[in-house]
Each structure stands twice: as C-alpha cells, then as structure tokens.
Motif scaffolding. Structure first.
Motif: not given
Ligand code: PHE
Length: 444
Positions: A358-383
């Motif tokens: 169902g699309t709710s799982w997909l939305g959840f995966y998507n949000d975890v990547v967009f809102k959490l993993l991505l910014p944390i990873s960019v932050f670490l690389l920039a530092v």
C-alpha cells in the motif's frame, strides 16, 4: 586485485551522473510536489535550494570521491580519515532503503506503459492505479524493474552504466522536448503555465516552514546528493577535469529536465481539470496524469511515450542506487561484481516488498529518507569537507580547473557555514513533520 574501472570519457561521466540525477524525482515527484506546495512559489524555493545548496554540496561529494578513488566507505580511509567512514556508510544505507521503494514505483511505471498500450487506464484511472500499485501485479513489476537494474550494474561501470545512460539521457531529452511541444497545443496550456510560473510570494512567506523542507529534500534527492552516489561516480573519474564545470553541467541539465517535465505535466492537468488533484501524494500524480491522457485524443500513444521517458529516467537512477552498495561490497570484501549485483539487488527487492502492500509504507520509506537520512548525511559530509579535510578538499576542487582561489575559498566557507545551517533547519522541520506523521497515524 583487478584494476578499478574508470569512465571512458568526460562525457561518459557526465551522462552517468545526469542519469543518476534525472529520475522519478524530476518527472514525477517534482511536478506533484510543486502542485502540493503552492505551484510557482515552491518552484522558486526549489531553484534556490538547487543552486545555492545543492551545487556546492555536489562539489563536496566530488572532492571526496575523486581524491579517495574508492567506494564511498573506503574513500575516507584512503584520505586518511578512516573514522569518518560511517558518513559514507550512511549514504550506502540510504541507497538500500531508497532503491527498495524506488523500484516499486519503477514497477508502476512499467504497468503504465502496458496500460497506455492496452488502454486499460482510459476508463477509470483510479481503479487502474489501485490494481497495479499494490498486490501481485506490483510485486511482479517491482521484480522485473529490479532485474533490469541488476543486469545493467552487473555489466560494469563502462559496459553497463556508461553505455546505458549514453542511450537513455539523449532519448529522455528529445522525447521530453517533443512532449512539451505537444503540450503547447492543449487547451489548458496557458492556465497550466501560469499556475506553474507566476509565483505568489505571499504563499512563500506564509508557508515558509512547510515549503522549505520539501524543497530542500527535493533539491538533494533530485541531484542524488546525500546518498554517496556522487562520491562513487566521481571515484571513477581517473583524470583531472574541472569538477565545478562538470557539476555545473549536471545541475543545469537536471534542472532543465525537471522544468521541462513541468511544461508537460501542468498543461496536461489543466487541459482536463486542474492541478489540485495531483498534489495529494505518491499515487495521485499517476492517477491525475493517466486520467488526463485517457481523455485526450491520441492519449494512449502520447501516454506511452511519457511513461517510456519516465522508465528511462527511473532506470538511469536506479542503477546508480545499486552501484553504491555493489561498489562497497566488491571492493571491501572482494566478491565479484555480478554475484554482488544479483545478491544485493534481490535483497533490496525484498526490503521493498512492504511498499507493494500500500502507498502508506512507500510514503513512510520516502519520508525517512527525505527528512532524516538525507539531511544527516549531507550535514556530516559538509562538516567533514569543511572542517576536517578542508586543505585536501580545496586543493582537489582546484585540480584540473581554472577557477581561482577566491572561488575555492568562498566555496569552503559556504560549505563550512551555510550548508550545515540550511540542513539543520531542514532537519529540524523534517523531524517535526515525521514525528507528527507517526503520532497522528498518517503512515500506519
Ligand atoms: N536523483 C534521482 C531522482 O531524481 C533519485 C536518486 C537519488 C537517484 C539518489 C540516485 C540517488 O529521481
């Protein structure tokens, strides 16, 4: 150990990196996020995020990759900062999660190509989406999409990735321009353009908190940043071209494709109603777009071309998502490329199976990547690049290019201060939204 592969030419690298960047993000997610966040107002914030934050961040990944000449985990050790390997590892983790659901959506695209040919979505676009987006059809299509991805990555960096993207990227560009020309003939064209292109700045001012996180997330996602993909791809450079020039070309072409997609999608939606219906989430854009094709003359044939473009875009990205973990496992553990590609691809496909429920799982995966993993990873690389490996980074950025010291210094300070600040704000707003979503039952 076998010699590391390198791109055969500079243009080969650019095509591959553009291929990674141009994806579902440009043609599917960009128009629907624009529709969900106030049309042209979102576009303005998104463009600022791409050029002011995205481009400098791409240089961050490029300097690590080209200087490290290893997969995104080992690169840090090669640079002499092995204890930062986890920052590359986080990117690898993000590729696993992202590919798992990206391939599910890739499977939907396959079903829409079939549906365009058979006319299956012409009658009831919503029912068609329901029948292909979850359940056995979705699992089968997800599996097929993943197998094609595995096939390309197993063939290698030059024979697989470079060759496939050299064909797919020109095809995407030519077909999208043709679709854009067709869209000018639609009745809804001018209403679509004005929704898309005339920003209402009060919308930005009043919705700052809700526009910035998706715009920033979309900017990183569309440029494939924060996933270690650009670290991996630039590690195959093996020569001293200008990183800012290559990166500039990649960012510009990627932005052109997203803008072009808007020039196709908005006239299309306004020809048969409006954009409101398209902004509701993952599935609504498919329903709205297919629904519009279903009502227009020759809609099946044109829909076929549109979804074929979407398939090329999705594939040229999914291969980069698989390349990252494959390069890590083959280099660090010595397994063969083809075995690793098959094993990892199938494993990732399994992780994606819940997203076919169902699309709710997909939305959840998507949000975890967009809102959490991505910014944390960019932050670490920039530092890392800004404060830890700064001398090496500045030297690497200047290698092979004619940019002066003032440019590299300005970049360094931007990466030290502005990028981390922007990312922290995004992260704060994103975590807040994720938390709210989890507590109010928006996902499950
Ligand atoms: N940039 C791709 C898109 O816009 C998605 C992607 C993200 C691909 C990260 C690879 C890595 O669809």
């Amino acid at each position: 150990m076998a010699q590391r592969e390198t791109w055969t030419s500079r243009i080969g690298f650019i095509f591959a990196a553009v291929g990674s960047a141009v994806g579902l993000g440009n043609i599917w997610s960009f128009p629907f996020q624009t529709a969900a966040n106030g049309g042209a107002a979102f576009l303005v914030v998104y463009l600022l995020a791409v050029f002011l934050i995205g481009f400098p961040t791409m240089m961050v990944e490029f300097v690590i990759g080209r200087r490290g000449e290893q997969n995104p985990v080992a690169a840090f050790g090669k640079l002499g900062y092995g204890n930062w390997s986890f920052a590359g590892g986080l990117g690898v983790l993000s590729t696993l999660v992202t590919l798992s659901f990206y391939s599910v959506v890739g499977g939907w695209v396959l079903s829409y190509i079939v549906g365009s040919a058979t006319g299956a979505y012409f009658g009831d676009a919503g029912a068609y989406f329901g029948s292909v987006a979850s359940g056995p059809t979705a699992i089968a299509a997800h599996g097929i999409f993943m197998l094609v991805t595995i096939g390309i990555v197993a063939s290698g960096v030059t024979d697989g990735i470079e060759r496939a993207t050299k064909f797919m990227i020109p095809a995407i560009l030519v077909l999208l321009v043709a679709l854009g020309a067709w869209a000018t003939t639609l009745d809804g064209a001018s209403a679509g353009y004005s929704y898309y292109l005339s920003p209402d700045f009060s919308v930005i001012a009043n919705n700052f908190g809700s526009i910035v996180p998706p715009a920033m997330g979309q900017a990183f996602f569309t440029l494939s940043l924060g996933f270690s993909v650009m670290i991996a791809y630039s590690s195959y450079l093996g020569r001293d071209d200008s990183l800012p020039a290559d990166g500039g070309a990649i960012v510009v072409v990627n932005t052109m494709v997203a803008l072009l997609a808007g020039f196709v999608v908005f006239p299309l939606l306004f020809a048969t109603g409006g954009a409101e219906g398209a902004g509701g989430g993952a599935g609504t854009a498919f329903i709205a777009i297919a629904g519009a094709f279903g009502q227009l003359p020759a809609g099946g044939a044109i829909g076929f071309v549109f979804f074929a473009v979407l398939l090329f875009a999705a594939l040229s990205s999914s291969i980069s998502l698989l390349e990252v973990p494959v390069s890590y496992v083959t280099e660090n553990y010595g397994y063969s490329r083809s075995t690793t590609a098959v094993a990892m691809g199938l494993g990732i496909a399994l992780i994606g199976v819940p997203a076919t429920f169902g699309t709710s799982w997909l939305g959840f995966y998507n949000d975890v990547v967009f809102k959490l993993l991505l910014p944390i990873s960019v932050f670490l690389l920039a530092v890392f690049v800004g404060w830890v490996a700064d001398t090496e980074a500045v030297d690497e950025l200047g290698r092979g290019s004619t940019i002066g010291e003032s440019f590299t210094t300005a970049w360094l300070w931007w990466v030290r201060v502005v990028v981390p600040l922007a990312v922290v704000v995004t992260l704060y707003l994103g975590i807040d939204a994720l938390y709210t979503g989890l507590t109010n039952g928006a996902y499950f």
